[in-house]
Scaffold this motif. Structure first.
Motif, PDB file in Angstrom:
ATOM      1  N   THR A  11      39.744  55.218  20.322  1.00  0.00           N
ATOM      2  CA  THR A  11      41.127  54.824  20.063  1.00  0.00           C
ATOM      3  C   THR A  11      41.281  53.310  20.205  1.00  0.00           C
ATOM      4  N   THR A  12      42.534  52.857  20.137  1.00  0.00           N
ATOM      5  CA  THR A  12      42.812  51.423  20.152  1.00  0.00           C
ATOM      6  C   THR A  12      42.302  50.777  21.435  1.00  0.00           C
ATOM      7  N   THR A  13      41.474  49.751  21.275  1.00  0.00           N
ATOM      8  CA  THR A  13      40.861  49.132  22.454  1.00  0.00           C
ATOM      9  C   THR A  13      41.873  48.374  23.298  1.00  0.00           C
ATOM     10  N   SER A  14      42.740  47.584  22.640  1.00  0.00           N
ATOM     11  CA  SER A  14      43.632  46.733  23.440  1.00  0.00           C
ATOM     12  C   SER A  14      44.554  47.585  24.290  1.00  0.00           C
ATOM     13  N   GLY A  15      45.024  48.720  23.733  1.00  0.00           N
ATOM     14  CA  GLY A  15      45.874  49.617  24.511  1.00  0.00           C
ATOM     15  C   GLY A  15      45.153  50.130  25.740  1.00  0.00           C
ATOM     16  N   MET A  16      43.883  50.559  25.553  1.00  0.00           N
ATOM     17  CA  MET A  16      43.133  51.088  26.689  1.00  0.00           C
ATOM     18  C   MET A  16      42.864  49.998  27.716  1.00  0.00           C
ATOM     19  N   MET A  17      42.662  48.743  27.240  1.00  0.00           N
ATOM     20  CA  MET A  17      42.443  47.650  28.189  1.00  0.00           C
ATOM     21  C   MET A  17      43.661  47.493  29.096  1.00  0.00           C
ATOM     22  N   ALA A  18      44.839  47.585  28.499  1.00  0.00           N
ATOM     23  CA  ALA A  18      46.066  47.481  29.297  1.00  0.00           C
ATOM     24  C   ALA A  18      46.155  48.638  30.285  1.00  0.00           C
ATOM     25  N   VAL A  19      45.785  49.856  29.811  1.00  0.00           N
ATOM     26  CA  VAL A  19      45.868  51.018  30.696  1.00  0.00           C
ATOM     27  C   VAL A  19      44.919  50.866  31.876  1.00  0.00           C
ATOM     28  N   VAL A  20      43.677  50.412  31.589  1.00  0.00           N
ATOM     29  CA  VAL A  20      42.706  50.242  32.677  1.00  0.00           C
ATOM     30  C   VAL A  20      43.206  49.192  33.662  1.00  0.00           C
ATOM     31  N   ALA A  21      43.784  48.098  33.130  1.00  0.00           N
ATOM     32  CA  ALA A  21      44.343  47.086  34.034  1.00  0.00           C
ATOM     33  C   ALA A  21      45.405  47.714  34.919  1.00  0.00           C
ATOM     34  N   GLY A  22      46.245  48.588  34.333  1.00  0.00           N
ATOM     35  CA  GLY A  22      47.286  49.260  35.111  1.00  0.00           C
ATOM     36  C   GLY A  22      46.683  50.121  36.201  1.00  0.00           C
ATOM     37  N   LEU A  23      45.605  50.856  35.855  1.00  0.00           N
ATOM     38  CA  LEU A  23      44.963  51.700  36.873  1.00  0.00           C
ATOM     39  C   LEU A  23      44.383  50.841  37.990  1.00  0.00           C
ATOM     40  N   LEU A  24      43.748  49.723  37.614  1.00  0.00           N
ATOM     41  CA  LEU A  24      43.206  48.829  38.639  1.00  0.00           C
ATOM     42  C   LEU A  24      44.328  48.313  39.542  1.00  0.00           C
ATOM     43  N   PHE A  25      45.483  48.045  38.929  1.00  0.00           N
ATOM     44  CA  PHE A  25      46.619  47.585  39.738  1.00  0.00           C
ATOM     45  C   PHE A  25      47.023  48.648  40.757  1.00  0.00           C
ATOM     46  N   VAL A  26      47.101  49.898  40.280  1.00  0.00           N
ATOM     47  CA  VAL A  26      47.513  50.973  41.195  1.00  0.00           C
ATOM     48  C   VAL A  26      46.528  51.072  42.347  1.00  0.00           C
ATOM     49  N   VAL A  27      45.217  50.990  42.023  1.00  0.00           N
ATOM     50  CA  VAL A  27      44.195  51.063  43.074  1.00  0.00           C
ATOM     51  C   VAL A  27      44.386  49.908  44.056  1.00  0.00           C
ATOM     52  N   ALA A  28      44.576  48.693  43.513  1.00  0.00           N
ATOM     53  CA  ALA A  28      44.743  47.531  44.388  1.00  0.00           C
ATOM     54  C   ALA A  28      45.993  47.676  45.243  1.00  0.00           C
TER      55      ALA A  28
END
Lengths: 448, 503
Positions: free
Chosen positions: A277-294
């Motif tokens: 799927t769309t890479t840029s969208g997934m990049m944003a999602v992964v950044a969001g997950l990293l934020f939640v973890v942090a």
């Protein structure tokens, strides 16, 4: 749905990964890094929404550049977009200053108006060329490697080159002006007195934000740059209190979310039987997950550590309350109390009370007798100090602050848990070593 | 007077040119594709709503604009103007996911109910995420909004990427949620908007007092037993509701604009929250109707964009001419205050000059007030010749002084007024020395700041306080107390009777 196994993921990745993907990750990382470096200061200056505003607002710049040059060559559009991007910041500041409008509202007014203006312009040109707002706002990162320069014998994608330059400029800006940026972000007034132009730094930052936003969204799409301006710095902010570390961490998080995002874009949809799927969208999602973890695991400000600290404090206070209650029971010549009495008197749930009692038993401060819990010698010491603090506070509140006698108990109850020996001695001195508290009960002596 | 008129005319011209360029942005830059001016019959057709389509669109955007204006009013005052921005982006993953799931289950993925359901769920999730970030971390509002906006939207883009691969169902058109399709709004959309708008407006009116408290002082609201968190959630749910119905009708950016601009414009007109709500609602309504009408009359002007532009035109008008906070009115008010202060300074300077001369000459009485020259006055303060001349002119107009060439003389009324002002100044100086323990060398500056806004009651209180301290107040006797009418001596005589009573 295909079964999920590590082997399958790797097989899938190896199968799908090619030279294209290398470049996609490189471009994504560069764009994320460039945005995150500046984003630290946006987050600290409470201007996080600026990235979003700029990427929406540049539409008229692109349209006007197109109308003037009548071509889709990228340099004029780039310049037009950057100019309008900077204008967004200037107008926002202007409306905020002159009209005394809240920052968010003035930003909202400016960028929606500019976007609408750009849309009107674009519609006017619609029959001459197709300049799709979709393509302007959601540039496709997947296609960036196909647009390349040949340098030496290597093919380097244009986006990688442009974003590389932007990243270097941003990194230089942040390192060279680190002190100025730091002071003007945290204390603009101090910066001004130190001879640093806070306004100058502000506008320099705005220009670079616009350049970064335009350079990125042209190739990788607006959503990625908006996310990377905010999310990695916010995650880094959860992990550290030092600005230098925060910038480094935000860079690392940006790179991690860009690379993992591309992997996720290839892998995750296959779990549900779809293609990548769309890479840029997934990049944003992964950044969001990293934020939640942090945000959860942050060492000082993390949600979990804060919850644990709060719980510990609650249990300490409950233990204090238990021994204090037992001491007061002893004063009334009945030294024991059952679990049920404690539970109803201290308004504590049986679960947390049980936990506190077990802790106290382990520390040897209470013991279990046939007719309930009673204090041991160690427990009596602790309780005496606590009750002494409580009653001294009550006395102090009555004599020194002329508080009403019926109001002092609650206040003293709050203070007693963090009143140490020196404080008690001071209270004793100020209240002239009273024997009785305002309610007429004796104040216990200090152990010598 | 004339200066004022000229300034106003110039401002009006500037505003007019600005407004023209704002309302017809295309005419200048697009010479070759100029807009054709519609004929009279086209105007009449649109303005009398003869087309069914125009009727629907105008009705839909009008209700939407009114409701969004009202909700935006609350979010603006809660300092969350961009909440609509974040929440409208946050609906995208829900829309995409609803489409994917519905299609996978063999239903019609593009049915309105399914998509609205998805949008609502993910909008509410976005709202919860904002509240979580704000309450659990040390990030500020803006970062919370930005994170939710970008991450949710990213998820939405990724899901749209998946949805385009669906073998069944056609994902094309889902993007129209981002840009809207105002002109093709259907009767179903209009009804939906009407229903949502009614709910929002009724809720807004019923809960007005609670929301007002929430906006201005949530701490106080909490202490009075109002469920602040619940109210916050209710307010955000209203934003979600109006955003979702608006999104699929008019698009994302227009929706943000409708939530922000009317409320921001209304803020310039009033300090009363109830009036501000009314203004915001009306501006939202009129802006939407005008924008939709313009787009219906002129070909090739997208209605969503036109509505935004008309609203921002209203915003600029309000920012300039708003009755309460507009730039022009604030400027006029400040100038009036400055002029009054200048005049008061002039009076005091003249009084003090006369006083020093009197004491030099030991000349106690004198029906004629000593005249002073402009040169002497210029030396008293750091003011420009022009500013002094304006102040003298204004004072002369009020018959406080007379000017003969270079020399100026106070009239009897002027003398009383000057004595009163000097007295105020010195009272405040004495107060500062006695109570605030400020060095006597510095009190003049401090007293200068405040003397112009002292009320007579405060002067009375000062008098009493200073009397208790047994301080002699070096204010000269008013030599003409008997001659003047009540209004001018009122303040001074009140003070003296009060002093006697306090003794």
């Amino acid at each position: 749905m295909s079964p999920i196994s590590t082997d399958a993921i790797f097989a899938n990745l190896v199968f799908a990964w090619g030279w294209l993907d290398n470049w996609i990750v490189v471009v994504g990382c560069l764009s994320a890094l460039a945005a995150a470096l500046l984003g630290n200061f946006l987050v600290l200056r409470r201007m996080s929404m600026l990235g979003d505003a700029v990427t929406h607002a540049v539409l008229p710049g692109i349209a006007i550049a197109f109308l003037i040059t009548q071509s889709r060559s990228s340099l004029p559009m780039f310049i037009g977009a950057v100019i309008v991007g900077v204008l967004t910041a200037v107008f926002t500041e202007w409306i905020r200053g002159i009209g005394k409008v809240d920052e968010g509202a003035s930003m909202g007014v400016v960028f929606t108006s500019l976007f609408a203006f750009g849309l009107v312009l674009l519609v006017q040109t619609a029959d001459k060329v197709d300049l799709d707002p979709n393509c302007v706002l959601y540039g496709a990162i997947e296609l960036t490697p196909l647009d390349y320069f040949v340098i030496g014998d290597k093919q380097i994608p244009r986006a990688a080159l442009v974003l590389g330059i932007v990243t270097v400029i941003n990194a230089l800006f942040v390192t060279v002006f680190f002190k100025e940026l730091k002071i003007s972000s945290f204390d603009p007034a101090l910066a001004t007195t130190m001879g640093i132009s806070a306004k100058g730094m502000h506008y320099a930052l705005m220009v670079l934000v616009s350049v970064t936003a335009v350079a990125s969204f042209e190739s990788v799409g607006s959503i990625l740059v908006v996310a990377m301006f905010i999310v990695p710095p916010a995650a880094a902010y959860m992990l550290t209190d030092r600005l230098g570390w925060m910038i480094c961490l935000s860079g690392l998080i940006a790179i991690a979310s860009a690379s993992l995002g591309h992997v996720a874009a290839i892998v995750v949809p296959t779990w549900f039987g779809y293609g990548s799927t769309t890479t840029s969208g997934m990049m944003a999602v992964v950044a969001g997950l990293l934020f939640v973890v942090a945000a959860c695991l942050g060492p000082r400000h993390g949600v979990i550590i804060k919850a644990i600290r709060r719980q510990q404090l609650a249990w300490t206070i409950l233990c204090d309350d238990v021994v204090g209650f037992l001491y007061r029971c002893e004063e009334r010549a009945n030294g024991c109390a059952h679990m049920s009495t404690l539970s109803s008197e201290l308004f504590a749930s049986r679960f947390s009370l049980g936990f506190a009692l077990r802790g106290l038993l382990r520390q040897g401060q209470i013991r279990l007798l046939t007719d309930g819990y009673a204090l041991t010698e160690a427990g009596r010491d602790r309780a005496r100090q606590l009750v002494r603090s409580h009653r001294l506070w009550e006395q102090y509140l009555v004599t020194e602050t002329t508080a009403q006698t019926d109001k002092i108990h609650a206040r003293a109850h709050q203070f007693e848990h963090f009143t140490e020996r020196p404080m008690r001695d001071e209270l004793d001195r100020v209240t002239e070593a009273p024997e009785l508290d305002p309610h007429g009960t004796p104040i216990p002596r200090e152990e010598t | 007077m004339i200066g004022r008129l000229v300034a106003l005319t110039i401002l009006t011209l500037i505003v007019l040119t600005q407004s023209l360029s704002a309302a017809e942005p295309v005419s200048g830059s697009l010479a070759e594709s100029a807009i054709q001016w519609p004929t009279w019959s086209q105007w009449r057709r649109v303005l009398t709503f003869q087309d069914y389509n125009t009727r629907i669109v105008v009705f839909g955007v009008a209700t939407l604009g009114a409701a969004a204006g009202l909700v935006g009013n609350f979010t603006l005052l809660r300092k969350r103007a961009l909440m609509g921005d974040a929440l409208s982006h946050a609906t995208l993953p829900g829309i995409a996911l609803a489409f994917v799931m519905a299609t996978a289950m063999g239903m019609d993925g593009k049915s309105l109910v399914v998509l609205l359901l998805g949008a609502t769920v993910s909008g509410l999730l976005g709202m919860a995420a904002i509240l979580w970030i704000r309450s659990q971390t040390r990030l500020h509002e803006d970062a919370a909004l930005g994170i939710v906006l970008s991450v949710f939207f990213g998820a939405g883009v990724a899901l749209l990427g998946v949805s385009q691969q669906m073998s069944t169902g056609n994902a094309a058109g889902l993007e129209s949620y981002i840009y809207g399709k105002t002109a093709s709004m259907g009767a179903v959309d209009a009804k939906l908007i009407f229903a949502a708008a009614t709910i929002v407006i009724v809720l807004g009116c019923l809960m007005f007092k609670e929301f007002k408290l929430l906006c201005f002082d949530d701490g106080f609201a909490g202490s009075r037993g109002f469920p602040v968190m619940l109210l916050d959630i209710l307010l955000m749910s209203m934003v979600v509701l109006i955003t979702i119905v608006g999104l699929q009708a008019v698009g994302l950016v227009l929706m943000i604009a409708l939530l922000v601009i009317p409320a921001a414009a209304a803020r310039f007109w009033t300090e009363e929250m109830s009036w501000m709500s009314v203004y915001a609602t009306v501006i939202g309504l009129i802006g939407s109707v005008c924008g939709a009408t313009l787009s219906a009359v002129f070909p090739r002007l997208p209605s969503g964009a036109m509505i935004v532009l008309v609203c921002s035109f209203f915003f600029f008008l309000s920012m300039l001419f708003g009755r309460s906070r507009g730039v022009v009115f604030r400027w006029l008010r400040r100038r009036r205050l400055n002029r009054r202060i200048d005049r008061q300074h002039l009076m005091r300077a003249m009084f003090e000059l006369g006083e020093s001369r009197q004491s030099r000459a030991k000349n106690v009485s004198g029906r004629k007030h000593p005249s002073v020259s402009i040169g002497q006055l210029l030396k008293r303060r750091s003011w420009s010749k022009r500013r002094l001349a304006t102040a003298i002119e204004a004072a002369a107009e009020e018959k406080l002084l007379r000017q003969h060439g270079d020399s100026i003389r106070l009239t009897s009324a002027g003398m009383t007024e000057a004595a009163r002002l000097t007295r105020q100044h010195r009272m405040w100086e004495m107060y500062l020395i006695a109570y605030a323990e400020i060095a006597p060398a510095q009190v003049d500056r401090d007293a200068d700041d405040i003397e112009h806004v002292l009320e007579p009651e405060i002067i009375d209180q000062l008098e009493v306080l200073l009397e208790q301290e047994r301080l002699r107040i070096p204010v000269p006797e008013d030599p003409h107390a008997g001659e003047h009418n009540e209004s001018q001596t009122g303040a001074t005589s009140n003070v003296s009777t009060d002093t006697e009573m306090s003794r």
